[in-house]
Design an enzyme around this catalytic site. Structure first.
Site, mmCIF file in Angstrom:
data_model
loop_
_atom_site.group_PDB
_atom_site.id
_atom_site.type_symbol
_atom_site.label_atom_id
_atom_site.label_comp_id
_atom_site.label_asym_id
_atom_site.label_seq_id
_atom_site.Cartn_x
_atom_site.Cartn_y
_atom_site.Cartn_z
ATOM 1 N N ASP A 172 -6.374 -6.984 4.011
ATOM 2 C CA ASP A 172 -7.440 -6.502 3.130
ATOM 3 C C ASP A 172 -8.225 -7.689 2.579
ATOM 4 O OD1 ASP A 172 -8.896 -4.725 1.400
ATOM 5 O OD2 ASP A 172 -7.628 -5.446 -0.241
ATOM 6 N N TYR B 105 0.795 -1.237 0.000
ATOM 7 C CA TYR B 105 0.000 0.000 0.000
ATOM 8 C C TYR B 105 0.824 1.282 0.000
ATOM 9 C CZ TYR B 105 -4.504 -2.309 0.530
ATOM 10 O OH TYR B 105 -5.632 -3.042 0.302
ATOM 11 N N ASP C 220 -12.340 -9.405 3.677
ATOM 12 C CA ASP C 220 -13.521 -9.530 2.806
ATOM 13 C C ASP C 220 -14.082 -10.953 2.910
ATOM 14 O OD1 ASP C 220 -13.341 -6.896 1.913
ATOM 15 O OD2 ASP C 220 -13.678 -7.442 -0.187
ATOM 16 N N LYS D 106 3.259 -15.418 5.156
ATOM 17 C CA LYS D 106 3.577 -16.282 4.015
ATOM 18 C C LYS D 106 5.088 -16.477 4.054
ATOM 19 C CE LYS D 106 2.427 -18.455 0.177
ATOM 20 N NZ LYS D 106 1.584 -19.683 0.165
ATOM 21 N N ASP E 23 -2.788 -18.458 2.869
ATOM 22 C CA ASP E 23 -3.661 -19.319 2.058
ATOM 23 C C ASP E 23 -4.358 -20.346 2.949
ATOM 24 O OD1 ASP E 23 -1.112 -20.348 2.464
ATOM 25 O OD2 ASP E 23 -0.926 -21.258 0.481
#
Ligand code: IPM
Ligand code: MN
Length: 362
Positions: free
Chosen positions: A254, A137, A258, A196, A230
């Site tokens: 982010d 970002y 969702d 990750k 994941d």
């Protein structure tokens, strides 16, 4: 009487409608619990941009800095190219006000349908602490030979030790105070780092080292857990009850929030807080401006109402915040037919009325 100065940015699309209902509920809570909110509206968003070319003028930003908190509706306009308003307003506010925490509860309320089979409010109840200033970002990157067949584009994930540490400290504190021992090892609350480390061997290596160092030294009472992002998506669907408090970088945060929002009944329900623990924080429904529903009175205002609830909790009005949450649960559990726009069985403002009444009745 305690008075809080609130900057209200209704914004675009259905933003003004849902913000109006959030304000209605805040007013009810303030009356009931004996505090005042002094609200100042700010005309920021796609319409202003179209009219004047301005996104977040310096003078407005300077003005907003003096408030106790910000309540935001939605930013986004179908006629404005993606990126301009998001970067120019929403991200600009987060960065300029150094709101380095994005707190996003994933909580299924009674009566709300979740797409996850056999899971209910008991199972879907955790929070994501999303770092809110760094990562992809920051906008560092660029093109080379743009428009040619040799074009190259790059955008860089950046984290400083300071950014990672301040976020982790806040997340550990949060887990210590608000964790619920969901997946507690022994009887400890759990903070799960989502990363990750198998591929992003620099950025998430920094996160992982800082996570264990800080946790071991300062938070021995909080259990530490780790999952790859994941796999985290998989567990959020398969076994959401495993989670208590999650902490992650900006981009993963982010995306997974969702997913989390869908499991708690959709964008009409999900709220978040952009928090600067020492500064001005901003609370918002995490869905967009839903332009196609603008002005119809069909959009679900509960996410905005919950954003208002998070705001008063942040300001220290815990009892009032609890009362709003109780009222929301009553309305989802006993009144609304569905959480979807147009199918609630009530209009946007009637839903606001129902929650406000429930707050007043206690
Ligand atoms: C969010 C939104 C924003 C983000 C966009 C609109 C810039 O998706 O608040 O999650 O990516 O942070
Ligand atoms: Mn998002």
């Amino acid at each position: 009487m305690k008075t809080y100065r609130i900057a209200v940015i209704p914004g675009d699309g259905t933003g003004p409608e849902v913000t109006g209902e959030a304000v209605k509920v805040l007013d009810a809570a303030a009356t009931k619990f004996g505090f005042k909110t002094d609200k100042t509206p700010f005309d920021i968003g796609g319409e202003r941009y179209k009219r004047t070319g301005e996104t977040l003028p310096e003078s407005v930003l300077a003005d907003i800095r003096s408030f106790d908190a910000i309540l935001l509706g939605a930013i986004g306009h179908p006629d404005v190219k993606p990126g301009i308003l998001e970067k120019g307003i929403l991200l600009q506010l987060r960065f300029e006000l150094d709101q380095y925490i994005n707190l996003r509860p994933v909580r299924l309320y009674p009566g709300v349908e979740t797409p996850i089979k056999d899971k209910g409010p008991q199972e879907i109840d955790y929070v994501v602490v999303r770092e809110n200033t760094g990562d992809l970002y920051t906008g560092v990157g660029g093109f080379s030979m743009k428009g040619t067949k040799d074009e190259v584009a790059m955008q860089v994930a950046i984290y400083s030790r300071m950014q990672v540490e301040r976020c982790l400290h806040w997340a550990f504190d949060y887990a210590r105070k608000h964790g619920k021992k969901a997946r507690g090892v022994g009887d400890k609350n759990t903070l799960t780092l989502v990363g990750k480390t198998n591929v992003l061997t620099f950025v998430y290596d920094l996160w992982e080292r800082a996570f264990h160092e800080i946790g071991k030294r300062d938070y021995p009472d909080v259990a530490r857990d780790y999952c790859h992002v994941d796999a985290c998506c998989m567990w959020m669907v398969k076994s959401p009850e495993w989670f208590d408090v999650l902490v992650t970088g900006n981009m993963f945060g982010d995306i997974i929030t969702d997913l989390g929002a869908m499991t708690q009944g959709g964008m009409g329900l999900a709220a978040g807080g952009n928090i600067n623990p020492q500064g001005v924080s901003m609370f918002e429904p995490i869905g967009g401006s839903a332009p196609k529903y603008t002005g119809q009175g069909v959009i679900n205002p509960l996410a905005a109402i919950c954003a208002g609830m998070m705001m008063i909790e942040h300001l220290g009005e815990q009892q009032a915040a609890d009362a709003v949450e109780k009222a929301v649960k009553l309305v989802t559990g006993t009144k609304l037919k569905s959480m979807a726009a147009g199918r609630m069985g009530y209009s946007t403002s009637q839903v606001g009325d129902l929650v406000a009444e429930a707050v007043m009745k206690g």
